[in-house]
Design a protein around this motif. Structure first.
Motif, PDB file in Angstrom:
ATOM      1  N   THR A  98       0.863  -1.176   0.000  1.00  0.00           N
ATOM      2  CA  THR A  98       0.000   0.000   0.000  1.00  0.00           C
ATOM      3  C   THR A  98       0.898   1.225   0.000  1.00  0.00           C
ATOM      4  N   SER A 101      -1.567   7.152   2.041  1.00  0.00           N
ATOM      5  CA  SER A 101      -2.508   6.911   3.135  1.00  0.00           C
ATOM      6  C   SER A 101      -3.301   5.628   2.913  1.00  0.00           C
ATOM      7  N   SER A 102      -2.968   4.896   1.872  1.00  0.00           N
ATOM      8  CA  SER A 102      -3.607   3.630   1.482  1.00  0.00           C
ATOM      9  C   SER A 102      -5.128   3.714   1.554  1.00  0.00           C
ATOM     10  N   GLY A 104      -6.984   6.175   2.802  1.00  0.00           N
ATOM     11  CA  GLY A 104      -7.557   6.991   3.868  1.00  0.00           C
ATOM     12  C   GLY A 104      -8.472   6.185   4.772  1.00  0.00           C
ATOM     13  N   ASN A 135      -8.007   1.937   6.619  1.00  0.00           N
ATOM     14  CA  ASN A 135      -7.369   2.063   5.313  1.00  0.00           C
ATOM     15  C   ASN A 135      -7.054   0.657   4.798  1.00  0.00           C
TER      16      ASN A 135
END
Length: 191
Positions: A98, A101-102, A104, A135
Motif C-alpha cells: 500500500t 494513506s492507502s 484513507g 485504510n
C-alpha cells in the motif's frame, strides 16, 4: 436493491455488500454496476468487455480469486460468482503493498479466504464517532491476523454493510440509511 432485500430473496444467513457502481455525486441508485458481475457462472454484466478488470470472486471449487483479469481469464478459471472492485489485498499469502494513506480512513468491506477454505467477511464502520474507519493496510492486517491467503477490498463508504440473521450489524455511514447496491455476497444456510 437494498442488501436486506437481496438477502431475503435467497434466504441468506448473512450478507455483505459487493462491487462498485456508477455513483455520480454520491447519489447513485445501484442500478449500473462497474466492471463485471457473474452469478452461477453467467455474466450478468460486463461479459463483453475488453481489457482487464479487478475481480473478487469464487470459482467452481469455491476458491476465492482476487486481482486483475480479462473475461477470457475468468472463463478459463471457471469463475462462478464475482464482482468488480479492488484493490486485491492479499494474493497467494502475499500482502499487497500500500502507498501513501492507502485509501484513507473510510468505512470498508472486504472478503478473504483461509487455506482451509473458510471464508472471512470483514466490514468496518467509518465516518462515525465510534469508528473513523480503516485504510487498506488495516484491512490487510486484519485479514492476515485471521489467516487469509487471498483477500480483496469491496465497495466501501456508504455501501459498507453486514447483515446477520436479518439484522444490520454495522452502522451505515449514509444519513439516509442503507443504500441500493448492485450486488453482494451472501452466506446461505446448509442444505
Amino acid at each position: 436493491e437494498k442488501l436486506d432485500k437481496m438477502m431475503k430473496k435467497v434466504n441468506a444467513v448473512a450478507a455483505i455488500n459487493g462491487g462498485g457502481f456508477v455513483d455520480e455525486n454520491g447519489v447513485g441508485n445501484g442500478g449500473i454496476p462497474l466492471g463485471v458481475v457473474v452469478r452461477n457462472g453467467k455474466f450478468l454484466y460486463g461479459g463483453n468487455r475488453t481489457g482487464t478488470v479487478n475481480v473478487v470472486g469464487f470459482d467452481e471449487n469455491n476458491i476465492l480469486h482476487v486481482g486483475n483479469m480479462t473475461v477470457a481469464q475468468m472463463k478459463e478459471r471457471k469463475i462462478r460468482d464475482a464482482v468488480s472492485f479492488g484493490p486485491a489485498l492479499i494474493v497467494n499469502s502475499n500482502p499487497m503493498k500500500t502507498t501513501g494513506s492507502s485509501g484513507g480512513l473510510n468505512p470498508r468491506t472486504a472478503i478473504g479466504q483461509r487455506k482451509d477454505g473458510s471464508v472471512l467477511l470483514l466490514v468496518i464502520d467509518g465516518r462515525q464517532p465510534h469508528s473513523l474507519g480503516a485504510n487498506f493496510k488495516d484491512l490487510i492486517d486484519v485479514m492476515q491476523k485471521y489467516g487469509a491467503v487471498n483477500a480483496g477490498n469491496l465497495d466501501g463508504g456508504s455501501s459498507s454493510m453486514l447483515y446477520y440473521n436479518n439484522e444490520l450489524i454495522t452502522t451505515c455511514a449514509s444519513l439516509y440509511g442503507p443504500r441500493k447496491i448492485p450486488n453482494g455476497f451472501a452466506v446461505l444456510p446448509k442444505e
